[in-house]
Write an enzyme that holds these catalytic residues in place. Structure first.
Site, short mmCIF file in Angstrom:
data_model
loop_
_atom_site.label_atom_id
_atom_site.label_comp_id
_atom_site.label_asym_id
_atom_site.label_seq_id
_atom_site.Cartn_x
_atom_site.Cartn_y
_atom_site.Cartn_z
CE1 TYR A 100 -3.97 -2.05 0.56
CE2 TYR A 100 -2.45 -3.07 2.56
CZ TYR A 100 -3.62 -3.45 2.07
OH TYR A 100 -4.72 -4.27 1.84
CG HIS A 157 -8.18 1.73 2.45
ND1 HIS A 157 -6.27 1.15 3.08
CD2 HIS A 157 -8.61 0.84 3.08
CE1 HIS A 157 -6.42 -0.07 3.46
NE2 HIS A 157 -8.02 -0.32 3.61
CG ASN A 180 -6.24 0.97 10.64
OD1 ASN A 180 -7.03 1.31 11.28
ND2 ASN A 180 -6.72 -0.49 10.09
#
Length: 564
Positions: free
Chosen positions: A414, A496, A544
């Protein structure tokens, strides 16, 4: 569990055999705060505002999720328990196999439209942001030193765990041991993520989860629990917010529609002092702004020519702001390796036919493989790549035991903090949102960082006995592999999403302005409308996302409460 306030209309219908009906709102019902969206932003904010003594209404468009809140979606083997598909860690990936009734139907991306939003459907990963996540992205007042108190408060309530099974064991750890051990031999250092949040460069560790007692925890089990015990807090599910009702720059209420069950009508804020907060996510909050006459003129004209046209606020009251721009997501790049030591566990099969011993172990003692998030996530590891443009880019790698072989591990890279590529989302005449410009690797330095990160990992694993590279194949260069993957959400998306209602000091109503909300999360041009979710993030974080959003909500609550 005792629950105060207004009990969900949906729960009332679930408790009977009667068909669902909509509830019409009494005209004299008002709230100090109406919050739209019950995810990582909305739930903590509702708790903090009700804690301060204000009357708070939290509205969720979808149904209940967790069993503690009346959810009912579950496999047969959970019958007779208060657990649902959302509560059992080992069933978290079921949303990819069966999203019906769980995922939102008004966007082209996967999103959870249930109580808890993303915190109800994700894998529960939960770790503290690197200080640079705040310092490199956010304006003054939102830097790491400013966020420290909020971070401490959030992690005191939701500390997270690296061993979800209540016996403290990590089951089926062969993948972690093989890959983590290989990284360590190559010079990577082991860290405990939440004890060393600033150490995210060539480090690795165990995955940290928001689970508690081997069940999904997070905001649903903490912030929502404390809010529900207050008489000044109300919660509605199965209720869709259509638009913010406003007079010029002042919101007077919210028009809601029944979603099978729930409420219909216009619910008002307290005259003079009431406020509306959008916390429906990067797509949901932007959509509400569009439908409320706030956004780029091209998008407002789309809404005007939709079924909303008759009730949409007049164009003389439109507020021209860059809603939908600055769209970002973690750039996902999947690789696959295989090693004879890796052991696959079929979490998907556990939906209908769990291994009897594992099912009993989980139900009786909250231990075993089903106490862990599917599909056996870990290790997680990080690296920082110095970009060709002088901007450091943070990479987060996340391994899981699944792939094309029983001994496979899929590892997703990511791209987070430091990425500069951006995209755009829009609304259609059918009032659905879609990604019109994908935000992936539109800048050469972003792509170079992704390629270099893959090169570095290949170098770190080159001497591991028995390891097989499945994707990319040994005869394919890292550059060729990265370039071969289309830069579109279906191939690079991480779900996300952030940025569509960007925070900043440069008022988006002015020429060259890029911001939709100010440093108090208040929408420019409005005196009592706020946005508190991932929409306001100026740039992508490596953290996160759920943890970062909850921290942002904690911080935003203090700023909002401080306003007169």
């Amino acid at each position: 569990m005792a629950m105060a306030g207004v009990v969900l209309a949906a729960l009332a219908t679930l408790a009977t055999a009667q068909p669902p009906t909509c509830t019409t709102l009494p005209s004299n019902q008002t709230y100090d705060y109406i919050i739209i969206g019950s995810g990582a932003g909305g739930i903590p904010l509702a708790d903090r505002l009700s804690e301060a003594g204000h009357t708070v209404l939290l509205i969720e468009k979808g149904p209940p999720s967790s069993g503690r809140w009346g959810g009912t979606m579950k496999p047969a083997w959970l019958s007779g328990t208060n657990l649902t598909r959302f509560d059992v860690p080992g069933l978290c990936n079921q949303i990819w196999a069966d999203p019906v009734g769980v995922s939102c139907t008004d966007t082209d991306q996967m999103a959870g439209c249930v109580l808890g939003g993303g915190t109800a459907v994700n894998a529960g990963l939960w770790w503290k942001p690197h200080p640079v996540d705040w310092d490199s992205n956010f304006p003054a007042g939102w830097r790491s030193k400013d966020m420290q108190a909020a971070t401490e408060k959030v992690f005191a309530r939701i500390p997270g765990t690296t061993h979800p099974s209540v016996d403290g064991k990590r089951y089926l750890a062969q993948g972690f041991e093989m890959l983590g051990g290989s990284l360590e031999k190559a010079g990577w250092e082991f860290v405990t993520a939440n004890e060393q949040p600033e150490r995210k460069n060539r480090t690795y560790g165990h995955s940290t989860f928001m689970f508690e007692g081997a069940e999904r925890g997070g905001p649903l089990a903490t912030y929502l629990l404390s809010a529900s015990q207050r008489k000044n807090f109300s919660l509605w599910t199965n209720t869709v917010a259509k638009r913010v009702v406003r007079s010029g720059g002042h919101a007077t209420g919210v028009e809601v529609e029944c979603n099978g069950a729930g409420y219909a009508g216009i619910v008002s804020v307290t005259p003079g002092s009431g406020r509306v907060v959008l916390a429906a996510g990067a797509f949901g909050s932007a959509k509400l702004l569009f439908r409320s006459g706030i956004g780029p003129t091209d998008q407002l004209n789309v809404v005007k020519n939709s079924t909303d046209g008759a009730t949409m606020i007049g164009s003389d009251s439109w507020i021209n702001l860059p809603v939908g721009y600055n769209l970002n997501d973690h750039v996902g790049t999947d690789i696959e390796i295989a090693h004879p030591d890796v052991v696959f566990y079929d979490y998907y099969a556990a939906w209908n036919k769990p291994i009897p011993e594992d099912k009993d172990q989980y139900l009786n003692t909250r231990t075993g493989p089903l106490a862990q998030a599917a599909p056996n996530i870990g290790p997680i590891f990080w690296e920082i790549i110095n970009g060709k443009d002088g901007i450091p880019r943070h990479l987060h790698w996340q391994a899981r035991v699944e792939g094309s072989r029983p001994t496979s591990m899929t590892i997703t890279q990511y791209l987070g903090t430091g990425s500069v590529s951006r995209g755009r989302m829009i609304i259609t005449r059918q009032l659905n949102t879609l990604v019109s410009i994908p935000p992936y690797l539109r800048h050469e330095a972003d792509k170079a960082a992704v390629i270099q990160g893959l090169v570095n990992l290949q170098e770190s694993l080159k001497d591991v006995d028995g390891l097989i590279w499945i994707s990319p194949r040994p005869n394919v260069t890292a550059e060729g592999f990265v370039n071969s993957i289309p830069a579109i959400p279906s191939r690079r998306g991480s779900n996300h999403w952030i940025g569509t209602a960007k925070m900043g000091l440069d008022d988006g109503r002015q020429a060259g302005g890029t911001a939709v909300v100010d440093l108090n999360t208040k929408v420019y041009g409005m005196d009592n409308l706020f946005v508190v979710d991932a929409s306001i993030f100026p740039g992508m974080v490596t953290a996160n996302p759920s943890a970062a959003i909850v921290i942002a909500a904690e911080h935003a609550a203090g700023r909002i409460l401080g306003l007169k």
